[in-house]
Design a protein around this motif. Structure first.
Motif, PDB file in Angstrom:
ATOM      1  N   PHE A 172     -33.010-164.253  10.751  1.00  0.00           N
ATOM      2  CA  PHE A 172     -33.761-164.707   9.570  1.00  0.00           C
ATOM      3  C   PHE A 172     -35.162-165.150   9.964  1.00  0.00           C
ATOM      4  O   PHE A 172     -36.142-164.820   9.293  1.00  0.00           O
ATOM      5  CB  PHE A 172     -33.014-165.853   8.892  1.00  0.00           C
ATOM      6  N   ARG A 173     -35.259-165.907  11.053  1.00  0.00           N
ATOM      7  CA  ARG A 173     -36.583-166.419  11.458  1.00  0.00           C
ATOM      8  C   ARG A 173     -37.518-165.296  11.858  1.00  0.00           C
ATOM      9  O   ARG A 173     -38.706-165.327  11.560  1.00  0.00           O
ATOM     10  CB  ARG A 173     -36.432-167.419  12.596  1.00  0.00           C
ATOM     11  N   VAL A 174     -36.992-164.291  12.571  1.00  0.00           N
ATOM     12  CA  VAL A 174     -37.833-163.146  12.943  1.00  0.00           C
ATOM     13  C   VAL A 174     -38.344-162.460  11.681  1.00  0.00           C
ATOM     14  O   VAL A 174     -39.538-162.147  11.568  1.00  0.00           O
ATOM     15  CB  VAL A 174     -37.048-162.147  13.816  1.00  0.00           C
ATOM     16  N   VAL A 209     -29.845-156.147   8.593  1.00  0.00           N
ATOM     17  CA  VAL A 209     -29.635-156.095  10.043  1.00  0.00           C
ATOM     18  C   VAL A 209     -28.153-156.200  10.372  1.00  0.00           C
ATOM     19  O   VAL A 209     -27.626-155.440  11.190  1.00  0.00           O
ATOM     20  CB  VAL A 209     -30.436-157.220  10.736  1.00  0.00           C
ATOM     21  N   PHE A 210     -27.473-157.121   9.737  1.00  0.00           N
ATOM     22  CA  PHE A 210     -26.046-157.273  10.046  1.00  0.00           C
ATOM     23  C   PHE A 210     -25.203-156.154   9.457  1.00  0.00           C
ATOM     24  O   PHE A 210     -24.138-155.828   9.981  1.00  0.00           O
ATOM     25  CB  PHE A 210     -25.549-158.653   9.609  1.00  0.00           C
ATOM     26  N   ALA A 215     -34.357-156.334  13.466  1.00  0.00           N
ATOM     27  CA  ALA A 215     -34.985-157.234  12.492  1.00  0.00           C
ATOM     28  C   ALA A 215     -36.485-156.943  12.385  1.00  0.00           C
ATOM     29  O   ALA A 215     -37.053-156.932  11.282  1.00  0.00           O
ATOM     30  CB  ALA A 215     -34.756-158.693  12.893  1.00  0.00           C
ATOM     31  N   VAL A 216     -37.132-156.709  13.520  1.00  0.00           N
ATOM     32  CA  VAL A 216     -38.565-156.386  13.507  1.00  0.00           C
ATOM     33  C   VAL A 216     -38.792-155.082  12.738  1.00  0.00           C
ATOM     34  O   VAL A 216     -39.674-155.002  11.874  1.00  0.00           O
ATOM     35  CB  VAL A 216     -39.113-156.277  14.941  1.00  0.00           C
TER      36      VAL A 216
END
Lengths: 176, 161
Positions: B18-20, B38-39, B63-64
């Motif tokens: 989440f933070r990324v 992502v998951f 994620a990126v």
């Protein structure tokens, strides 16, 4: 405290909501290519009882001049139409383009309210994809033709009481 | 991957993913959507992970990439921004507020590389792999990010990279 420690303290408080994490956990119950989407694809105005936003646009009524409107009290009438009030108190209908096709790594992804579907095979084989689903209490049927870059979507939304609305969205390759 | 293993991964890495995504998108709902994506990719992946570090690097790289897809998406280019990217829950004091505002004002690539370096402890080479860039490019991003932050804050320590 060093700045690096301050950085870590500041951003360690940034966490996803527990509800969304639980949704992720629950994904193991369904691993189909049709997946429920989050709030991003509910659209900017969905599920908002009252909202104020500024819309910039130009149309025939403005003679092509760019105008700005501040809207408030926005309510969704169906998944694609919202009723809003202008500053002068007059009402206006807004059509939200909440159905489109995206090219993701060579795959054609149909994005509908609350759902995405990989329609690459259908477009390549038949040149058309027929969608049926539900969103926000409405039954949606859509026909998609074209390619991931140059597409037309015709959507019919029915609320179960016989009310039907029809919308056509289209996109063409960007020039230049 | 069993359901139990998957749930364990989510518990360990949901915050990180989440933070990324938030560093890239500066929008809570979008970042949570990317986290879900992502998951989901992890659910569907047949990649045999060679240890916890491999899994973590994979999640961050995805994620990126997924965040970049959102940035490029048809919808995001056209929607009306309804909310600022302030996160009141994050800020507890003026120092945190100043740092948060300064970091969130950086260009996207700088924000993500700063986060991966100073929060996740990534080396320049690891950041380059995650972001699909050359190590020299990442070095430049980090240097420019520090320069931009230097005007408002005590500079972030360069540390070992």
């Amino acid at each position: 405290m060093t700045q690096q420690e301050l950085y870590r303290d500041t951003f360690s408080a940034l966490r996803p909501s527990e509800a969304r994490v639980q949704e992720v956990m629950d994904m193991t119950n369904s691993k189909t290519r049709r997946r429920r989407l989050g709030r991003r694809t509910l659209g900017a105005l969905a599920a908002c009882a009252a909202l104020c936003l500024m819309v910039v646009g130009a149309n025939a009524a403005t003679g092509g001049a760019v105008m700005e409107w501040v809207l408030s009290v926005v309510e969704m009438e169906d998944p694609f139409r919202a009723g809003a009030t202008l500053e002068d108190g007059s009402g206006v209908d807004i059509v939200l383009q909440r159905a489109w096709v995206e090219d993701r790594d060579g795959r054609a992804i149909l994005v509908m309210p609350g759902e995405e579907v990989d329609i690459t095979q259908a477009l390549e084989t038949d040149g058309v994809y027929h969608y049926q689903g539900t969103a926000e209490g409405w039954t949606l049927r859509a026909q998609v033709t074209g390619t991931a870059e140059d597409w037309t979507i015709t959507v019919e939304a029915e609320d179960g009481s016989g009310q039907q609305e029809r919308y056509t969205f289209t996109a063409h390759p960007e020039e230049g | 991957m069993t359901d139990e293993e998957f749930h364990g991964c989510v518990e360990r890495y949901a915050d990180t993913v989440f933070r990324v995504a938030f560093q890239s998108l500066r929008h809570r709902a979008d970042a949570e959507d990317v986290m879900q994506t992502v998951f989901l990719r992890l659910c569907e992946s047949r990649t045999p992970f060679q240890g916890e570090d491999h899994l973590r690097h994979w999640l961050i790289r995805v994620a990126v990439n997924e965040s970049r897809k959102v940035l490029r998406s048809f919808w995001r280019r056209r929607r009306v921004e309804l909310e600022e990217w302030q996160e009141p829950a994050v800020v507890e004091n003026t120092a945190q507020q100043a740092l948060y505002q300064a970091v969130m004002a950086l260009p996207e690539k700088y924000r993500v590389s700063i986060y991966l370096h100073y929060y996740e402890g990534y080396t320049v080479r690891e950041i380059a792999q995650a972001m699909g860039a050359k190590p020299s490019t990442v070095q430049t991003w980090l240097m420019r990010a520090r320069d931009k932050l230097r005007g408002e804050l005590i500079p972030l320590e360069e540390g070992t990279i």
